[in-house]
Design an enzyme around this catalytic site. Structure first.
Site, mmCIF file in Angstrom:
data_model
loop_
_atom_site.group_PDB
_atom_site.id
_atom_site.type_symbol
_atom_site.label_atom_id
_atom_site.label_comp_id
_atom_site.label_asym_id
_atom_site.label_seq_id
_atom_site.Cartn_x
_atom_site.Cartn_y
_atom_site.Cartn_z
ATOM 1 N N HIS A 37 47.104 22.776 53.660
ATOM 2 C CA HIS A 37 47.661 23.277 55.040
ATOM 3 C C HIS A 37 49.203 23.161 55.423
ATOM 4 O O HIS A 37 50.066 23.906 55.534
ATOM 5 C CB HIS A 37 46.719 23.121 56.365
ATOM 6 C CG HIS A 37 45.774 24.102 56.428
ATOM 7 N ND1 HIS A 37 44.555 23.964 55.660
ATOM 8 C CD2 HIS A 37 45.607 25.006 57.121
ATOM 9 C CE1 HIS A 37 43.690 24.954 55.710
ATOM 10 N NE2 HIS A 37 44.299 25.673 56.963
ATOM 11 N N LYS B 55 33.300 23.611 60.091
ATOM 12 C CA LYS B 55 32.304 23.178 60.901
ATOM 13 C C LYS B 55 33.019 22.689 62.322
ATOM 14 O O LYS B 55 34.315 22.034 62.231
ATOM 15 C CB LYS B 55 31.765 21.999 60.329
ATOM 16 C CG LYS B 55 32.388 20.708 60.135
ATOM 17 C CD LYS B 55 31.619 19.458 59.584
ATOM 18 C CE LYS B 55 32.032 18.275 58.915
ATOM 19 N NZ LYS B 55 32.385 16.966 59.751
HETATM 20 S S1 SF4 Z 1 27.812 15.137 56.581
HETATM 21 FE FE1 SF4 Z 1 28.942 13.308 57.267
HETATM 22 S S2 SF4 Z 1 30.134 12.733 55.508
HETATM 23 FE FE2 SF4 Z 1 29.555 15.028 55.165
HETATM 24 S S3 SF4 Z 1 30.973 16.383 56.225
HETATM 25 FE FE3 SF4 Z 1 29.525 15.728 57.882
HETATM 26 S S4 SF4 Z 1 30.405 13.963 58.735
HETATM 27 FE FE4 SF4 Z 1 31.382 14.243 56.830
#
Ligand code: SF4
Lengths: 280, 182
Positions: free
Chosen positions: B36, B107
């Site tokens: 980015h 996310k």
């Molecule tokens: S599951 Fe854990 S290691 Fe994987 S992206 Fe999410 S926070 Fe990061």
């Protein structure tokens, strides 16, 4: 006296690095399955189903459980009757690199925290502990940074009420919100010094989450249960979509501390809590 | 279940509502923090700006996936490839939206500033199954690095995806799937 060669250590570390990243810990896996049965939120259930399926796919197809194969944290318990032939730290770091390369894992380490650099596999975070006996025990915890970034330390006044400590722990999870891949596992370190509290919080994640530990006293066990309930009442839910299951387990480690202080550290793990352990 | 395709368009984005489940097909591009930083630099905007060297892909109506995959094992198209935390890209997102970026996949939640920019530029923030990187592998049909190779996992990959399962996290009206906003 027992002599252990560094090649043995290297091999063991490589094997554990692969195992940790491919095979989800059994206690975490069963907690997820229980969570799936408990969760009423439809989106949450979907997420939990995907997480459970993911664990199976990772194991079968030998694909890392998560693309963030973490900063490898290595806990060494070295029996004082053991003699190591060669450089122990180098052997561990070589083992990490070997395992990570063989597993096609991610090189997520940069050499300089400020000026960054290219991705590499090591150095690992190595925590050494000298113990009685003639064994060398190694535990690997690949810690993803989505959740590591949510860790917190607070130095309370010794007069702080337990309610305040609880609030700090619950608020740490609340602030992590949906970002760090819930449902979470929460490690807490209470006591010692600032640095030691942080280490205990991390180590607490190594303990199984489905049994309350007899080594800690009853009051701490009670606190763990209360915290688990309170955190679940936050209703963050799987992936932050709401629902019953925000946290799969809370583990607390404690240590004596100074009359003038009360350090409390929280280390959050995502649902992909991975670790593997073995001895030589 | 709504099926949508890249490049996105005004119509396809407008009918999406926060919380909708979507299957996305077509070409998407991965980009993480450092990529980015370089994208805005290469465009001659952002900090330490230089001249406009252009972007390594056509950003108009494009979708960026916040993802840094593991290495590709032999016989596989790509390694484990789940989403990373979107918030870390917040600083750069409004600039990219201004350039025409239409969709992001990641996310977690976004800052109020990014929410407002998503609304302003009628874009969408998707979420996909976080921490399910092996599970997501099978939705990737093709993968190749197209820029910033030296960033390793942080390079820009062009991915062809088929029915990639997503949730609408923030829709083009700026509404978020997360009820409790911080
Ligand atoms: S599951 Fe854990 S290691 Fe994987 S992206 Fe999410 S926070 Fe990061």
């Amino acid at each position: 006296m027992k002599i252990i060669k560094t090649v043995q250590i290297e091999k063991l570390v490589a094997r554990l690095a692969i195992e940790a990243n491919l095979i989800l810990r059994r206690d975490v896996y069963s907690a997820l399955r229980r969570a799936y049965l408990q969760e009423k939120n439809q989106r949450g259930r979907k997420v939990l189903k995907a997480i459970i399926d993911n664990a199976a796919i990772a194991r079968e197809e030998k694909l890392a459980i998560c693309q963030d194969t973490g900063m490898p944290c290595v806990f060494v318990e070295l029996g004082q009757e053991v003699i190591i032939k060669g450089d122990l730290k180098k052997a561990i770091n070589r083992g990490i690199e070997k395992g990570y390369k063989e597993g096609f894992f991610r090189n997520s380490i940069v050499k300089d925290p400020l000026f960054r650099g290219r991705g590499q596999y090591n150095p690992a975070m190595i925590h050494m502990n000298i113990v009685l006996g003639n064994k060398l025990k190694i535990t690997i915890l690949p810690k993803g940074f989505g959740c590591e970034n949510k860790a917190r330390l607070k130095m309370f006044n010794p007069t702080a009420r337990i309610q305040e400590v609880k609030k700090f722990i619950v608020d740490t999870v609340k602030d992590a919100g949906p970002d760090a891949c819930p449902p979470y596992i929460v490690g807490v370190g209470i006591g010692g010094t600032a640095d030691y509290a942080c280490l205990m919080a991390k180590k607490a994640l190594l303990k199984k989450i489905d049994i309350r530990h007899s080594t800690v006293d009853r009051l701490t066990c009670k606190l763990e249960k209360q915290l688990l309930d309170e955190i679940n009442r936050l209703s963050i839910g799987p992936m932050g979509f709401g629902g019953k299951v925000t946290c799969l387990g809370v583990n607390i480690e404690t240590y004596p501390t100074h009359i003038a202080g009360l350090p409390v550290a929280v280390n959050i793990s995502c649902h992909a809590l991975r670790s593997a352990s073995s001895s030589l | 279940m709504i099926k949508i395709y890249t490049p996105l368009n005004k119509k396809s984005v407008q009918r999406l509502k926060a919380g909708d489940e979507v299957l996305l097909s077509g070409i998407i591009y991965t980009a993480r923090d450092q990529a980015h930083k370089r994208l805005v630099r290469d465009k001659g905007i952002g900090k330490g700006r230089g001249r406009d060297k252009g972007l390594p892909f056509n950003i108009e109506n494009a979708v960026i996936y916040y993802c840094g995959p593991t290495k590709t094992p032999p016989g596989k198209i790509i390694g484990s490839c789940g989403p990373t935390t979107s918030r870390r890209m917040d600083e750069f997102t409004p600039q990219l939206l201004k350039l025409g970026l239409k969709g992001m996949i990641g996310k977690g939640d976004r800052s109020p500033g990014v929410c407002a920019a998503i609304k302003k530029y009628k874009a969408v923030h998707f979420l996909t199954f976080a921490g399910c990187a092996a599970f997501l592998n099978k939705y990737i049909k093709k993968a190749r690095v197209i820029a910033y190779k030296d960033l390793g996992p942080g390079a820009i990959y062009e991915l062809e995806v088929k029915d990639l399962p997503l949730f609408v996290g923030i829709d083009c009206r700026g509404r978020s799937i997360y009820k409790t906003k911080k």
